[in-house]
Design an enzyme around this catalytic site. Structure first.
Site, PDB file in Angstrom:
ATOM      1  N   GLU A 437      66.437  31.888  32.425  1.00  0.00           N
ATOM      2  CA  GLU A 437      67.481  32.928  32.430  1.00  0.00           C
ATOM      3  C   GLU A 437      67.356  33.806  33.679  1.00  0.00           C
ATOM      4  O   GLU A 437      67.568  35.019  33.617  1.00  0.00           O
ATOM      5  CB  GLU A 437      67.313  33.770  31.172  1.00  0.00           C
TER       6      GLU A 437
HETATM    7  C1  FAD Z   1      62.545  25.309  28.708  1.00  0.00           C
HETATM    8  C2  FAD Z   1      63.628  25.613  29.659  1.00  0.00           C
HETATM    9  C3  FAD Z   1      64.901  25.900  29.180  1.00  0.00           C
HETATM   10  C4  FAD Z   1      65.939  26.163  30.079  1.00  0.00           C
HETATM   11  N1  FAD Z   1      67.211  26.343  29.593  1.00  0.00           N
HETATM   12  C5  FAD Z   1      68.253  26.388  30.465  1.00  0.00           C
HETATM   13  C6  FAD Z   1      69.600  26.354  29.996  1.00  0.00           C
HETATM   14  O1  FAD Z   1      69.863  26.376  28.803  1.00  0.00           O
HETATM   15  N2  FAD Z   1      70.594  26.312  30.907  1.00  0.00           N
HETATM   16  C7  FAD Z   1      70.340  26.288  32.238  1.00  0.00           C
HETATM   17  O2  FAD Z   1      71.289  26.227  33.015  1.00  0.00           O
HETATM   18  N3  FAD Z   1      69.082  26.349  32.728  1.00  0.00           N
HETATM   19  C8  FAD Z   1      68.034  26.376  31.866  1.00  0.00           C
HETATM   20  N4  FAD Z   1      66.747  26.393  32.339  1.00  0.00           N
HETATM   21  C9  FAD Z   1      66.520  26.480  33.767  1.00  0.00           C
HETATM   22  C10 FAD Z   1      65.941  27.821  34.194  1.00  0.00           C
HETATM   23  O3  FAD Z   1      66.882  28.844  34.018  1.00  0.00           O
HETATM   24  C11 FAD Z   1      65.433  27.674  35.637  1.00  0.00           C
HETATM   25  O4  FAD Z   1      64.287  26.854  35.575  1.00  0.00           O
HETATM   26  C12 FAD Z   1      65.132  28.992  36.291  1.00  0.00           C
HETATM   27  O5  FAD Z   1      66.301  29.745  36.463  1.00  0.00           O
HETATM   28  C13 FAD Z   1      64.448  28.853  37.659  1.00  0.00           C
HETATM   29  O6  FAD Z   1      65.017  27.856  38.444  1.00  0.00           O
HETATM   30  P1  FAD Z   1      64.075  26.732  39.060  1.00  0.00           P
HETATM   31  O7  FAD Z   1      63.248  26.166  37.965  1.00  0.00           O
HETATM   32  O8  FAD Z   1      64.889  25.774  39.826  1.00  0.00           O
HETATM   33  O9  FAD Z   1      63.107  27.503  40.034  1.00  0.00           O
HETATM   34  P2  FAD Z   1      63.383  27.899  41.578  1.00  0.00           P
HETATM   35  O10 FAD Z   1      64.738  28.481  41.711  1.00  0.00           O
HETATM   36  O11 FAD Z   1      63.039  26.747  42.428  1.00  0.00           O
HETATM   37  O12 FAD Z   1      62.321  29.065  41.786  1.00  0.00           O
HETATM   38  C14 FAD Z   1      60.926  28.808  42.029  1.00  0.00           C
HETATM   39  C15 FAD Z   1      60.212  30.133  42.294  1.00  0.00           C
HETATM   40  O13 FAD Z   1      60.772  30.756  43.447  1.00  0.00           O
HETATM   41  C16 FAD Z   1      61.264  32.049  43.143  1.00  0.00           C
HETATM   42  N5  FAD Z   1      62.539  32.247  43.843  1.00  0.00           N
HETATM   43  C17 FAD Z   1      63.564  31.372  43.981  1.00  0.00           C
HETATM   44  N6  FAD Z   1      64.562  31.930  44.668  1.00  0.00           N
HETATM   45  C18 FAD Z   1      64.199  33.184  44.961  1.00  0.00           C
HETATM   46  C19 FAD Z   1      64.802  34.283  45.631  1.00  0.00           C
HETATM   47  N7  FAD Z   1      66.026  34.211  46.134  1.00  0.00           N
HETATM   48  N8  FAD Z   1      64.099  35.433  45.734  1.00  0.00           N
HETATM   49  C20 FAD Z   1      62.872  35.563  45.215  1.00  0.00           C
HETATM   50  N9  FAD Z   1      62.233  34.556  44.576  1.00  0.00           N
HETATM   51  C21 FAD Z   1      62.892  33.389  44.441  1.00  0.00           C
HETATM   52  C22 FAD Z   1      61.456  32.083  41.635  1.00  0.00           C
HETATM   53  O14 FAD Z   1      61.323  33.396  41.109  1.00  0.00           O
HETATM   54  C23 FAD Z   1      60.357  31.141  41.158  1.00  0.00           C
HETATM   55  O15 FAD Z   1      59.156  31.856  41.011  1.00  0.00           O
HETATM   56  C24 FAD Z   1      65.689  26.171  31.460  1.00  0.00           C
HETATM   57  C25 FAD Z   1      64.399  25.925  31.939  1.00  0.00           C
HETATM   58  C26 FAD Z   1      63.384  25.628  31.064  1.00  0.00           C
HETATM   59  C27 FAD Z   1      62.019  25.317  31.606  1.00  0.00           C
END
Ligand code: FAD
Length: 578
Positions: A437
């Protein structure tokens, strides 16, 4: 077993004494029929469902998990009757629009109900929370026909919902998404692409699943300005609104993950899937934010519920477990040892959990109240406050929830690490809350980069003025004034420095959010201590307030220093040295 008992006494104290809902709701026409008896009936019904139906299947759901077969997903077996009760009780439509079968209850009350469901069974309630959020989004942005078709089904739980945003290359940065939407002759669209990590994207608890999917219409601008929102139902409703033909949306796999194992996390494939646009073309992200903002508070409530569940286990264990002697001499000489409660460090852990959980409950209700005020009064200041508080609610409540889960596990010693007691499950289940989220790092950046810098700290200043020290115990007046000065002072500093240093907001943001959270909790604790009744419940409140002021609020001094250190300490090291 992970027993859960709804903290009804505390909830009533907050509703009727701290937030004085009788007065708060008296002028709101939509809340005229809500009297204290009805509020108590809602709390007691939700507490019963949480304690007697959801909690007993929490560990079973974790053990059984979800099963994927040829694109279909089975949720844990004991979740099925529990979901029926959640749906049939009307709980998914509690704050829903009465024009479409919702019950129109205040969010202030809804927060408490949701906290109970999260606390009793996090993995289970994920099936409900996404449905509630999707209904809020459709109510705000759907056409009349869309509302009439989908809202009654979502409020009744006959249909559930999913929020389909994330793609392999588009996580935090949704502007990178590639799922395509082609307009069809009949005004609908055909969606093609793949999403990952979709909670409740496929399961067998409801007869239909309503996916809210963001995608890019052919020729749309790059980035977030070219994102549109679509309803993609698993079964396309027929003319009578019954689930008809199977749509081209299916689960390609489910994730095997650390926690919330009973919640199905799906990879979703769309192959020419029929989609119906919600809102204007290319304005989809703004619509989706209505759902995301709801889910952000909901994820904060998840952390809060976990803290309460963890506390209940740890306090019961600490009372019973006999180890060592009190530093000042045996407290129970007749026994072989004293209980864990004689050890100051164990008390530190329990009181920390309690201070963050009860303070967090009051804070969540404050956010719920500002959402209600914004919705029903249309007051722009309330809207600005709700927007300011939302990232704090998501990140601070979920970070503290996880911290509390780990502290409670620690109270159990080695018994917290083995499966039997369930504490390791609470830790695993809560770990996701700071991640999904919008990660908590991104929430902090939203708070500083958008909410504070956007208006030079004006909304924050108004809020701090509202947190008066008139009605707090004498001994907390000075610490509170200092805490407010510190928050305002560091805000001014960040606002002044940010134009000179583009890395400053990102370098300061997590500390800033923590400082803001602690400051708001301090005010709430002081207010609670002031009005706590003269009985054991009130005595515990006053003691916990004293602990908060003595042991937790002082962290703000260190955070202030850390923020003012600027960005050099984090940005100085060259990339190749990592
Ligand atoms: C169990 C589970 C359920 C989920 N459910 C849903 C769902 O129902 N619907 C859905 O759409 N998604 C869902 N997600 C996805 C989830 O919302 C994302 O995993 C999350 O938003 C982070 O994206 P990412 O994993 O690609 O990490 P990334 O975006 O690659 O981020 C990696 C790290 O870099 C940091 N980072 C990235 N960009 C920036 C920035 N601009 N500034 C500062 N720091 C940054 C982040 O804080 C993080 O620490 C789910 C994920 C899981 C694991």
């Amino acid at each position: 077993m992970l027993n859960y008992q709804a903290p009804a006494r505390d909830m009533e104290f907050l509703l009727f004494d701290l937030f004085q809902v009788q007065r708060e709701w008296a002028d709101v026409p939509a809340f005229q029929d809500i009297d204290p008896d009805l509020v108590r009936a809602v709390l007691s019904g939700a507490g019963k469902l949480a304690g007697e139906v959801l909690a007993p299947v929490n560990q079973a759901g974790d053990r059984e998990g979800c099963r994927w077969t040829d694109g279909l997903v089975q949720a844990p077996t004991p979740f099925k009757p529990a979901y029926r009760q959640l749906a049939e009780g009307g709980w998914l439509g509690l704050s829903g629009n009465p024009a479409y079968g919702g019950q129109g209850m205040p969010k202030l009350l809804g927060c408490l109900v949701e906290e109970m469901f999260w606390g009793a069974n996090t993995a289970f309630y994920l099936y409900g929370a996404l449905t509630v959020g999707a209904a809020i989004c459709l109510d705000a942005h759907g056409s009349e026909a869309q509302k009439a078709l989908y809202l009654p089904k979502l409020y009744s739980g006959e249909w559930s919902a999913a929020m389909d945003l994330t793609e392999a290359q588009a996580g935090t940065d949704l502007g990178l998404l590639r799922t395509k939407a082609e307009p069809a002759a009949d005004g609908s669209y055909r969606l093609t692409g793949t999403k990952i990590f979709i909670t409740s994207g496929e399961h067998d608890l409801s007869e239909n699943i309503v996916h809210l999917v963001i995608a890019r219409v052919h020729g749309a601008p790059k980035g977030t300005k070219g994102i549109s929102l679509f309803i993609v139902p698993k079964f396309i409703p027929d003319a009578a609104g019954r689930p008809g033909k199977r749509n081209g949306v299916a689960s390609g796999a489910i994730e095997h993950k650390m926690g919330v194992i009973g919640s199905a996390t799906n990879l979703m494939n769309y192959e020419n899937a029929v989609g119906y646009r919600v809102g204007e073309e290319n304005a989809g992200l703004a619509c989706m934010f209505t759902m995301m903002n709801y889910e952000r508070l909901a994820v904060g409530l998840q952390g809060l519920g976990a803290g309460e569940l963890a506390y209940q286990q740890a306090a019961a264990y600490a009372r019973e477990r006999l180890q060592g002697r009190a530093p000042g001499g045996p407290q129970r000489p007749e026994a072989e040892a004293d209980s864990l409660l004689v050890h100051p460090d164990v008390r530190r852990m329990l009181l920390t959990i309690r201070a963050y959980t009860e303070g967090g409950r009051a804070f969540a209700m404050l956010v719920g109240r500002s959402l209600d005020r914004a919705k029903y009064s249309g007051d722009k200041r309330c809207q600005a406050l709700a927007e300011l508080l939302t990232p704090i609610a998501k990140a601070f409540l979920s970070d503290k929830g996880f911290e509390c889960a780990v502290l409670a596990q620690q109270v159990f010693g080695g018994h917290g690490y083995i499966k039997e007691w369930g504490m390791e499950q609470i830790v695993r289940d809560t770990r996701i809350a700071p991640i999904y989220e919008g990660t908590n790092g991104v929430q902090a950046l939203d708070l500083v980069g958008r909410k504070v810098l956007r208006d030079g700290g004006a909304a924050l200043r108004v809020f701090v003025q509202e947190m008066t020290v008139d009605e707090v115990p004498k001994e907390y007046e000075e610490p509170l004034r200092s805490a407010f000065d510190r928050l305002l002072g560091v805000t001014d500093w960040v606002v002044a420095q940010a134009p000179e240093d583009p890395n400053l907001p990102g370098a300061a943001s997590t500390d800033y959010l923590e400082l803001a959270g602690l400051t708001i909790y301090a005010w709430l604790w002081a207010r609670m201590a002031q009005i706590a009744p003269d009985e054991p419940f009130g005595e515990a409140k006053r003691r916990t307030a004293a602990f908060f002021f003595a042991k937790l609020l002082p962290q703000t001094a260190a955070l202030d220093h850390s923020i003012r250190a600027g960005s050099g300490a984090v940005m100085g090291m060259a990339d190749e040295l990592f």
